[in-house]
Every structure is written in structure tokens, then in C-alpha cells.
Design a protein around this motif. Structure first.
Motif, mmCIF file in Angstrom:
data_model
loop_
_atom_site.group_PDB
_atom_site.id
_atom_site.type_symbol
_atom_site.label_atom_id
_atom_site.label_comp_id
_atom_site.label_asym_id
_atom_site.label_seq_id
_atom_site.Cartn_x
_atom_site.Cartn_y
_atom_site.Cartn_z
ATOM 1 N N VAL D 69 0.976 -1.140 0.002
ATOM 2 C CA VAL D 69 0.510 0.087 0.254
ATOM 3 C C VAL D 69 0.586 1.231 0.241
ATOM 4 C CG1 VAL D 69 -1.686 1.286 1.872
ATOM 5 C CG2 VAL D 69 -2.068 -1.447 0.745
ATOM 6 N N LEU D 70 0.477 2.442 -1.017
ATOM 7 C CA LEU D 70 1.367 3.639 -0.842
ATOM 8 C C LEU D 70 0.444 4.677 -0.790
ATOM 9 C CD1 LEU D 70 2.981 1.641 -3.823
ATOM 10 C CD2 LEU D 70 4.427 3.291 -2.872
ATOM 11 N N SER D 71 0.150 5.045 0.435
ATOM 12 C CA SER D 71 -0.779 6.531 1.061
ATOM 13 C C SER D 71 0.028 7.849 1.182
ATOM 14 C CB SER D 71 -0.357 5.978 2.486
ATOM 15 O OG SER D 71 -1.305 6.519 2.822
ATOM 16 N N ASN D 72 -0.937 8.612 1.998
ATOM 17 C CA ASN D 72 0.046 9.895 0.893
ATOM 18 C C ASN D 72 -0.313 10.742 2.243
ATOM 19 O OD1 ASN D 72 -2.955 10.188 1.151
ATOM 20 N ND2 ASN D 72 -2.850 11.226 -0.885
ATOM 21 N N HIS D 73 -0.668 11.772 2.587
ATOM 22 C CA HIS D 73 -0.662 13.202 2.972
ATOM 23 C C HIS D 73 -1.676 13.007 4.175
ATOM 24 C CE1 HIS D 73 -3.293 14.365 0.023
ATOM 25 N NE2 HIS D 73 -4.219 15.621 1.286
ATOM 26 N N ARG D 74 -2.663 12.267 3.590
ATOM 27 C CA ARG D 74 -3.941 11.945 3.970
ATOM 28 C C ARG D 74 -3.543 10.340 5.021
ATOM 29 N NH1 ARG D 74 -7.105 15.248 4.648
ATOM 30 N NH2 ARG D 74 -6.829 17.172 2.987
ATOM 31 N N GLY D 75 -2.697 9.616 5.245
ATOM 32 C CA GLY D 75 -2.674 8.661 5.345
ATOM 33 C C GLY D 75 -3.281 8.210 6.766
ATOM 34 N N HIS D 76 -3.946 8.175 7.440
ATOM 35 C CA HIS D 76 -4.038 7.331 9.026
ATOM 36 C C HIS D 76 -5.402 6.531 8.732
ATOM 37 C CE1 HIS D 76 -2.782 11.961 11.124
ATOM 38 N NE2 HIS D 76 -2.569 11.162 10.745
#
Ligand SMILES: Cc1ncc(C[n+]2csc(CCOP(=O)(O)OP(=O)(O)O)c2C)c(N)n1
Ligand SMILES: Cc1ncc(C[n+]2csc(CCOP(=O)(O)OP(=O)(O)O)c2C)c(N)n1
Ligand SMILES: [Mg+2]
Ligand SMILES: [Mg+2]
Lengths: 307, 339, 339, 307
Positions: D69-76
Motif C-alpha cells: 500500500v502506498l499512501s499519501n498525506h491523508r494516510g492515518h
């Protein structure tokens, strides 16, 4: 002479004298460049537009003198179609006095009022949006015409710019010379989907030009170009075209069949067949003109030589 | 003057308002700069309301925005671009390096390209590894690209005009830590420290201790470090009786060392401080120039202070220990002068 | 050894072939690298035929390609990326600065990121302003990003292995002018000049005049300049009886100055040569380090030679006059030593 | 209680216990973050996914433990849906011992096996293509799942990567959380055209999810996700969703009406209305759990403090 060769080939109507001259000037100008390279008289790189000359020639009649053209690495034809200055361009490429950019820019970096080319793929699209943004504010009906190739759709900058162009409704005419190859990489190895879909994804008007008939192209595109000015709004115009020569100098690694297929679509052959007598005259004149031009420019001292 | 001086962010905002009011060629482009948001750091507040045609809030497209600015500049306009966090100016590198700065000269004649890219930079705010850096050094030494840094000494209105008058692209680095600080005006910072300018162009601000003629250490630092260095200066004087002067240049590159030469000659030691990590820095460049120009006249090599050569951590205590602080400056200068 | 040594491009091509043959984790990504084209400079010839699954010719997407390499590296693979002209590495700046190098440390533990970006750089080939530059300096001082330069002294196979073994991203700058030159092997360049290595890792190659113990000037220069400096060295000796030595490091950053210290101490003068323009350069960084380490022991400040601070023109005579040439080195060293 | 409030709202079916727990954990975890910010106990920035929690919770059941999984700034939410480690994440955000990335990464830069987030928009799509390229070669059916927002389509990197993904046929699941806003900029001010068109432009399979019913979403997407693994080939899945809270901390400048419209679509309200009793129990438990977690983590020493 058989009938097929005396009558216009499908898709070639009588050309205005000026158009035929320009076409042949570009062809022989670039053929001369290749010869000069082979003779070791040129350095660096040169990207000829052999086979694609009809595109800028057709478009030029639709452009106003106060439009801004943003060209790319394969820009000799764009320049020659717009400016009666083969001398300045040849001097630039050969690094001789009288060079349009004093020999600094060379083949890929040309600037004069309302015209600019750059050698880094994709750069010119956002720059063109900036120019078009200004032109929109002037409200003068001017447009920014940006040339890119099919391969340049690999660059993210193109998409960023297209999005901005449509959001801001600026008069940007994005001309795509799709010669189905980027350097050595065929279209299907560098592009998923197609160019029409890309324009559509941004809600940008799109038109595809398949033929080589200059008169017909102008008719086809007149309303598209007028729309860009009037609305204003961006449009993408894709030319389905062919690269007859190498990417740069002599680096063609395509197989014979592929090159032959490209050559079969060369406007040169088609116009030659369609109007043999007239073509032969004009062709000979262009050849002569370029040969003399080369001799003249070659005699000049290199730019920057201090006596 | 009554009441406290403007905050730096107010000064910058006012500078932009003034610029827009007098010059129709000025644009602002950037992400989320329109009212009521007014930019991530509120620098553009009010501009989009007053000048809606020339303040363009953009998609998240840093590279293209700078390209658009290049196109506007080609048409004789004067675009200012805000990059939300200076760390993302990486995405504009090609347009700055291979287009905007090149265009000034690569066409064999001078093509005027007035454009300014504004970049909030720096740490000590807990933003973490990719939102806290000082990318200044990566843009040094590009012909026709001019680098400036915001400071509490330099009025933004003057500075922005100067940058746009260059006819060449320029980057304004704005240490985020400055925004909330007060401008220094009137030649006086507090009862201990005054300031003046070393050159008529007012490029180099110089802060000094009142009534001290000697100079144990001349500190050169860009604007974002001014408060940290000033605090160290005060403490070095009070606790160690060491006298420092601080020079804060507005223009980092090309760097004009001439106005500094008299001071450099008189100073016992020279120190360059930057928040960015060492390696290919502006400080190394300044140090090399100082060594060349003052060969044989310096008591010691230029002392170069940088943050720890590491990624900038998000956690406050880790971040504080990584970045140059007042104590870094204090300790290094004390040690150097006492050595 | 019979026959002339390999050309540098052959050595590099062989190095890649060897790498691919022994290590299944190695990939090559880049534009037009597949056979029969084999890359714009033919460095990748034969690779796509032998290793079709791991040699991926790409669209014109420099930024994404380095991003892809970052993803492969995260999975323990060892991607090598070719950027057709180093000038376009500007488009990869974000992925290198904010992702690949950051990832090594920004997650609070070491994340191994083995990846190499290869960049043909430099001028003297008539390619013009945007295809002839030396962008090395813009990548100096990024934690966990390592910079190397190709040289005729350093075997590419060894070099590439060393770079991929770092577990951190690295850039290999390849001066285009080198490709057609011959490798130097066996400790002997010609009857006048020999070479050895200063450190067991064979990082620093040192070229010297046979039978000369003194050293009037120690020249430090990256690989692309080796032939120009060697030519100047010979001429300075024959025409001026000045004795120079040349050090060519494979690794530019982080730069290991230790093995050079004995030479630096003995040399009368030190000169750093780079083809890139001045300003925030590797040379300034080396100069600052030399000044710090040899304070009081040098006869003169480090002489820094760079190309003229201007856009690189396309026309051959203009280009020649802009870039550092043999004569630039010759004249500067002669003048410095005679001053 | 009126009928409308006692019966399931349209599009909400019975949730598995675990799903409800996860949803509420994320909601209360992030609500606590906002409180900590307001109390001056947190620094920097934090992007909460209030209103979007159902997306990673729904998807998680379709992902394998060996997917990346590659998440971003809004990743919680992406993290909490995948790993039962609210403690490690909270410690990371608060800079306390036990932090999953030792406090170096903070809210936006998280890594553990099979999971990574970054704070620079667009970066994770090409990286995801690289990961997916490797997974394709393994032939194991694993995929790379990349999260981006609507605004991130402003970045050229996204298009470059999408082109590569389709050309190379790699198992990339590109999940677009379209909350119709990027920081302060509404969708129609930052995007010309739409996301469906963008996927189509590259010939990439596309699916749009409009609802918030977790069970239904899984049914809808099962075949899409399986196709990514099986073919393999990339797919774009767009969630039409809402951001209930501010972009970061308290920077919401939307007008009341817009925020109210977003809140009206909040899964929380819908599930609460649909299953009031069960929801209230779970909600109270999650609240309690998070409150205790905060107390526990706050008591720990800051990372990096040397005794
Ligand atoms: C950013 C960038 N990458 C790579 C190149 C090298 N290059 C020059 S032309 C070219 C191919 C361009 O293909 P296309 O856009 O189809 O135009 P064509 O050459 O076919 O006219 C490449 C890869 C470049 N000039 N700029
Ligand atoms: C390259 C880059 N530019 C700008 C930012 C600042 N920024 C962080 S989040 C954000 C908005 C993102 O919008 P979207 O993709 O819609 O995601 P959302 O925040 O709505 O989840 C921006 C502009 C960034 N992190 N990276
Ligand atoms: Mg093409
Ligand atoms: Mg959004």
C-alpha cells in the motif's frame, strides 16, 4: 506516363505557388543539412522533418502574424514555413555570421518575435499556456500555437498544461505531429491509449488530420482555429503523419519495410506524381536556391571569431 | 513610529499589494492563494479579492505553473509564483534551469524574463522531512538565475521590485519561521543591538552591538537565521564578552562580497551560518570567496555552520537537535574564539 | 596486454553486461535503450537482447522513471536508470531529493535503496545550451545521495557494483566526451605520465610525471576533464618545467579528502577544475575543505577553474571559448605558479 | 423516533463487528488529534480523513497482507485500516517512544513492511508502478495499491505513471479519493474534465464508487481487484466521497452550506441512524479506547530525549 501518375493522387489538390515553394524549400534545406553532417561540416544534432513539411506549411495560412508559435526540437520546418529566412536559420545551424540567434541557440533553440523553440520535451506546453493566458487578456484574437510530437505525451508537463489551458480557457492550439515514433520507440511502445482520448479527458476540443492535402487541411481546420480565437478555448489538433528520415542525422534503426511504408506516404512523391511538370520546375528551383544558399553561408566567417 | 513594527508576513503581504496596485504586469500564481484561504501561510491575503484577474489559484502543478510564468514573462509580464512549500520547487527545476534562466541568453540576444518564484522554506515547525528543507543551495550558480532570501531587515516591497526589475528570473526563499517575527526598522533592534546597511543598495544589513568597535567574529547569515544569530550575539557578549557582528544579505546569488571587505578585514574571525545541511552550499561558496579575497589576513578558516547532515525529523525534540539553533551558533563561536 | 585499451563506452557497456549477468536484481530503465538502437550513446548495446525482462525502454518520462526505480529499490531490486542527456535530470529532482534519498532515513530506520541514475553530461559536442551542461553541483549535499563521475581510470564494472552496494541512491555522471576515449590501464598512460591509486578502495586515481618528486601544483578534477588536464600537465612540464599531479576521484560526494592530505601538504599549489560554471560547485566545496584542513600550510588559495559563467552556445567556436579547455588549465596554472 | 431514523439509511447494510470497530477507531483517533492540536500538544500539520474512513476499511478486506500500500498525506485511515497499531501511529504523530518510524517521519511519512506514505503529491504513483512491476515479475498475484486525492491529478507524475502502468501491464490499483476539494480549491477549479476520462485516455480500467456501504463496495470491487491481480493490469477506482473536516487542523474556509452538504453524507451519521443501539455501544467503546490510548502515549517520553 500512366494515368495514375498524371492525375492528382487521392488527396492532393493544386497547390498555391507559395505553398509548393515552401514545401520544397524545407525539404531541400534539410536534405542539405544531412549532407553537411555527412561531410563533417555540422556538429551536435539535427532533427529533420522530412515527410512532415506539409504540416507547418498548411497551418501557416491559418496563423496570424501576431500569433505566438512555440516549436520543439524538430522545428526547422516550423520556422521556414513562418519566416522567409532560410539564410538566418542555416547560418544559425552552421554557426556562421548572420545567424538568427548568433549561433548560441543552434538547431533547437530559436527565438524571434512571436516564435520560440526549445530542446527539452514538454517544456513548451506550459510556456504556451502562459503566453495564451496573456493573449486571452489582450482580447485580440491572437493564439499560442504549440508543436509537440507523439512521444512528448510521455512528459507530465503536457497534462499539467492541458488541464490549466482548459480551466482557464486560453487560446492554445496544441499541434501534435504524430509520426508514430519517438526517436527509436514506436508509438505502441510509448503510448497507452491515444491522443484523442487525452484531449477528451480534459474536455479539450480535438481534431484529427489524416491527409496531406494542404488545401483540404486548411478547410478542415479553419473552424477549429477560429474557435480557439473566438471562444477562446484550447484545442488539440493531431496530424497523423510520417517521419521519412532518421530521428537525428543517421540514427534510423527501423526495418526497411517500416521506412518504405513511411516513404509511401511522403507528400513529395504524391505531389510529384500529381503535378509532374510544375513540380519538377519548382523542385529544381528549390534545389538550386538551397545549393546556392549553402555555398553563400558556408563562405561566411564563424560566429564569434575574433579577427 | 508608534506600536510594534509589522510582522514579516504583513510586510510581505503589503509589499505584494503595493506591487499589484502600481504595476499591471504583475501576476500571482500558486496553489490555494485565493481568498478567503489566502495561501498556506496567508501571504497572499486580500490579493485575489482586489486583483481577481491577476491572481490565479492553480491546481497542484508546480512545474507547469513556473512554465506558465515563463510564458507570461516572455510576453513582458511580471509573474510571481508561490510554491506552497519550498521543498516542492524540485518540481520546477527544469523550467527554471532549462527554460526561464536559459531564455535570457540562449537565443543570442538578451530576452528579458522578469519572474519571481517565492518559496517558504525551513524547519523548526514540525512539518517533517519533506516540508522543512532549505533547497537554496541547489539553485546556486545557474547563469541568469538570482537568489534572494527574505529577512526582517529588508522591506519586501523594495525587494520584490528589485527582483522584478532584474529582467531575469529570481527565487525568493522565505524562512517560514520569519513570518510571525517583527520587522526591524529605524536602525535599532533593542537597547543592545543596532543595525545599518553596508551598501547604498541596502543589500547587506549589518547588526552590531552599540558602543563596540572591535569585532571578534563577523557572522554572515541569510535572513531566516537572523533572530537565532542575534540571540547568540547578545549572549556571547553578555556571558563571554565576545563581540560579534551579523551581516544579512538580501541577495544570496550572485553574492556581492565587495561591501563586506572592510568588515572582513577587521574581523578576527568569519563565520557563515546556514540552516541547510552541509555540502555544495552557499556558505561553502562564500567561504571560498572570503579565503581568496582575504588570503593571509584571516586568523582562522571561515567557520561554516550547518544543520546536522541528516533528514529533518518531524518530532520536535529531534528536529530541534538536528537544525542550527541559537545554541549551535553560540557554542561554535565561543569555542572558535576561545581556541 | 595487447592492442589498445577499451574505449570508455565499451568498458561501461561491458560493466553493465557483467552486472546483469551476475545479479538478477539489476534493471535498466531509460529512453531508447533497447536494441538495435542501444541508447543515444550506445551504452546499453546488447543488453535488451540478452536481458529482455530487465531492460525496459520507456516513454519520455524522466520523472516517473526514477520514481519506478524507487519502487523497484523498495522491493530490494537494483535499478539503473539512464537519463538520455544529464540536463534532463532536472525532471527527476523531486524523486531523488524528496523520495529516493529521503526514504533511506526518513522512516526512522534504514531502508535500503540501491539505485543508480546514469547521466551523460558535458559539452564540446555542439549539442547546444540544453544538452551540454554539468548539473553535478545541484545534487551535492543531499543526505544519502551519492555522486560519482565516470573516468578513464576507474573500471565501470567495479564502480557500478560499488554504487549499487551502497544501499543508497547514487548518480553516475558520464562526461560524453569520455565515451570515445581509451581507458587507462596498467599504471602507465604514456612515456611521460603514469598513474596509481591513493587509497585501497581505488577511489582516487593519481596521475604523475615519471621521475619527478616535486609537485608545483596538485590538480583535482573529475573524470571528464582528465584528458584536458593531462594534456596541460604534459605541456606545462615540457614548456615551463612545471610539475603537476592530477587526482581524479570516482566519488564526488561525499568527498573523501583523507587520502589526498599527504599530497596536498607537499604540493605548492592546489587547483580544482570543473567544466560546470562557478557558483555553489563541487570545486568550492573541495576548496573550502582544503582550506580548513591545510590552514596555514598553503602558499596560495585553492585555484578554482570553471567554464565561463554563461549559457553554453551551440556554435563550435563559441562553445570552445566558453568551456574549460586544455589551454584554460595550462594558462591558469602557469600564471599562478609564475605569479 | 421516526421511521427514517430507525431503519437502515439507503446504502447501509449490517457491518461486521471488526469493520465497525475500525471505522470508529479511525474517527475517534483523528478527532483526538484535532483536540491535541487545539491544546497545543501537536506540531506541524495533520490531515484527517474524517468522512472518508470507510474507503480504506472497505478496501482492506480486498487486499492481501502481501500487497503493497502506498499512501499519501491523508494516510492515518489507510494505516489504521491495515494495521492494528493505533499506538505506534499515535506515538509517531506525538513524537513519543514506540513511534512506528521513531518520530522521524511524523504524520505524513510512514513505513513498515508493505506500507509506505509520502507527503509530496503525486510521488507515490510512479513509485507504485515500480513496486507493481516487481510484483508482476513475481507472478504471485500481489498488487500495489496507491491512494491519491482528486487534486493530485494536477501533478504530471500521475499521468506519466499511468501510461507506464498500462504499457507494462502491472498490477497497480490506483485508488482516487475524490472528496471534491484540494486543500481549499474545489474540484471544478482544479480539474478540467474528469477522472473517468483520464483513466480511459490511457486505456486503463475504471470503476466509480458512489456509495458508502462497505459490504456493497466490496461486492462492487471484488472483480476489479481480482482483475488487477489476474491479468495483471492497472485499474483506477474512484470514490466519490466527502471531507467532513478541515484540510489540515483548522483551516476550513468552505461556507457553511458546503460543509453541511458534506456532513450530510457522513457514513457516521448514516450508520448511527441505521443501527442506533449497536452503533452507540461500539462508538462509546472506540471513544474510550482512544481516550485511554492518548493518555497512555502522552505519558511516554519524547523520542530522542537523552536521559
Ligand atoms: C525531456 C527530454 N527528454 C528526452 C529528450 C531527447 N529527445 C529528443 S527528441 C525525442 C523524441 C521525441 O519524440 P516525439 O515527441 O514523438 O517527436 P518527434 O521526434 O517524433 O518529432 C527525444 C526522446 C529531450 N529532448 N527532452
Ligand atoms: C507536490 C505538492 N504540492 C503541494 C502540496 C501541499 N498539499 C498537501 S495536500 C494538498 C491537497 C491535496 O488534494 P487532494 O489530492 O484532493 O487530496 P485531499 O487533501 O483532498 O485528500 C496540497 C496542495 C504537497 N503536499 N505536495
Ligand atoms: Mg514522434
Ligand atoms: Mg481532495
Amino acid at each position: 506516363m500512366s494515368r495514375a501518375l498524371t492525375e492528382p493522387a487521392p488527396g492532393t489538390s493544386q497547390l498555391a505557388e507559395r505553398d509548393l515553394e515552401r514545401l520544397l524549400l524545407i525539404r531541400h534545406f534539410e536534405t542539405a543539412l544531412l549532407r553537411l553532417f555527412a561531410e563533417g561540416k555540422l556538429n551536435g544534432t539535427t532533427h529533420t522533418c522530412l515527410g512532415q513539411e506539409y504540416i507547418p506549411v498548411a497551418l501557416n495560412a491559418l496563423l496570424r502574424v501576431d500569433d505566438f508559435v512555440l516549436s520543439n526540437h524538430r522545428g526547422h520546418g516550423h520556422y521556414l514555413a513562418r519566416f522567409a529566412d532560410p539564410e538566418g536559420l542555416l547560418a544559425e545551424i552552421m554557426g556562421r555570421e548572420g545567424a538568427v540567434c548568433s549561433g548560441v541557440g543552434g538547431s533547437q533553440h530559436i527565438y524571434r518575435e512571436g516564435y520560440l523553440s526549445t530542446g527539452v520535451q514538454g517544456q513548451n506546453v506550459p510556456v504556451g499556456v502562459g503566453v495564451a493566458l496573456r493573449l486571452r487578456q489582450l482580447g485580440s484574437g491572437q493564439l499560442a500555437a504549440v508543436f509537440i510530437g507523439d512521444g512528448t505525451w510521455g512528459e507530465g508537463a503536457v497534462y499539467e498544461a492541458l488541464n490549466l489551458a482548459q480551466l482557464w480557457q486560453v487560446p492554445l492550439l496544441l499541434i501534435v505531429e504524430n509520426n508514430h515514433i519517438a526517436q527509436s520507440t514506436p508509438l505502441d511502445a510509448h503510448m497507452a491509449g491515444d491522443i484523442a482520448g487525452r484531449a477528451r479527458a480534459f474536455g479539450v476540443r480535438y481534431h484529427r488530420v489524416a491527409g496531406i492535402d494542404i488545401n483540404r487541411i486548411r478547410v478542415e481546420l479553419a473552424e477549429v482555429v477560429a474557435g480557439v480565437r473566438r471562444t477562446p478555448a484550447p484545442a488539440v489538433v493531431e496530424f497523423d503523419t510520417v517521419r521519412i528520415g532518421a530521428h537525428s542525422k543517421g540514427d534510423d534503426t527501423r526495418d526497411a519495410e517500416t521506412v518504405a511504408a513511411a516513404r509511401a506516404r511522403d507528400w513529395y512523391t504524391h505531389y510529384e506524381r500529381a503535378f509532374p511538370a510544375r513540380f519538377a520546375l519548382a523542385d529544381a528551383a528549390a534545389r538550386r536556391f538551397v545549393a546556392e544558399l549553402v555555398v553563400r553561408v558556408e563562405r561566411r566567417p564563424p560566429v564569434g571569431r575574433r579577427p | 513610529m508608534t506600536g510594534p513594527a509589522e510582522r514579516v508576513v504583513e510586510n510581505l503581504n503589503r509589499g505584494l499589494h503595493e506591487l499589484f496596485a502600481v504595476d499591471e504586469r504583475v501576476y500571482l500564481l500558486g496553489e490555494d492563494i485565493a481568498d478567503p484561504y489566502g495561501g498556506a501561510f496567508k501571504v497572499s491575503r486580500g490579493l485575489s479579492t482586489r486583483f481577481p484577474d491577476r491572481v490565479l489559484t492553480t491546481p497542484i502543478s508546480e512545474g507547469a505553473i513556473v512554465g506558465v510564468a515563463g510564458g507570461l514573462a516572455l510576453c513582458g509580464q511580471r509573474p510571481v509564483v508561490e510554491i506552497m512549500f519550498g521543498d516542492f520547487i524540485t518540481l520546477c527545476f527544469d523550467q527554471l534551469y532549462n527554460f526561464a534562466s536559459k531564455s535570457v541568453a540562449m537565443y543570442g540576444r538578451r530576452v528579458e524574463m522578469s519572474l519571481v518564484v517565492r518559496c517558504p522554506v525551513g524547519g523548526n515547525r514540525g512539518y517533517g522531512p519533506t516540508h522543512s528543507q532549505h533547497p537554496q543551495k541547489h539553485f546556486i550558480g545557474i547563469p541568469h538565475l538570482n537568489l534572494f532570501e527574505l529577512s526582517p531587515f529588508h522591506d519586501s516591497s523594495v525587494l520584490l521590485n528589485r527582483m522584478l526589475d532584474l529582467g531575469e528570473p529570481a527565487i525568493l526563499f522565505e524562512d517560514k519561521i520569519l513570518y510571525g517575527q517583527r520587522m526591524h526598522v529605524g536602525g535599532r533592534i533593542d537597547e543592545l543591538v543596532g543595525f545599518d546597511f553596508l551598501d547604498p543598495r541596502r543589500d547587506h544589513a549589518r547588526a552590531f552591538l552599540f558602543d563596540q568597535d572591535e569585532c571578534d567574529c563577523l557572522v554572515i547569515a541569510p535572513g531566516g537565521l537572523a533572530e537565532r544569530v542575534l540571540a547568540a550575539m547578545r549572549e556571547l557578549f553578555l556571558a563571554e564578552e565576545l563581540v560579534c557582528q551579523l551581516v544579512v544579505p538580501a541577495q544570496l546569488y550572485p553574492f556581492d562580497i565587495e561591501p563586506l571587505l572592510p568588515l572582513l578585514t577587521r574581523a578576527g574571525r568569519v563565520c557563515v551560518v546556514e540552516e541547510g545541511v552541509a555540502g555544495g552550499t552557499w556558505g561553502a561558496e562564500v567561504a571560498a570567496s572570503v579565503h581568496e579575497r582575504l588570503w593571509g589576513q584571516l586568523r582562522a578558516p571561515v567557520l561554516r555552520l550547518n544543520s546536522v547532515g541528516a533528514v529533518i525529523p518531524a518530532a520536535p525534540e529531534l528536529e530541534r537537535a538536528t537544525l542550527v539553533q541559537k545554541s549551535t551558533v553560540y557554542n561554535a563561536i565561543r569555542d572558535a574564539c576561545r581556541a
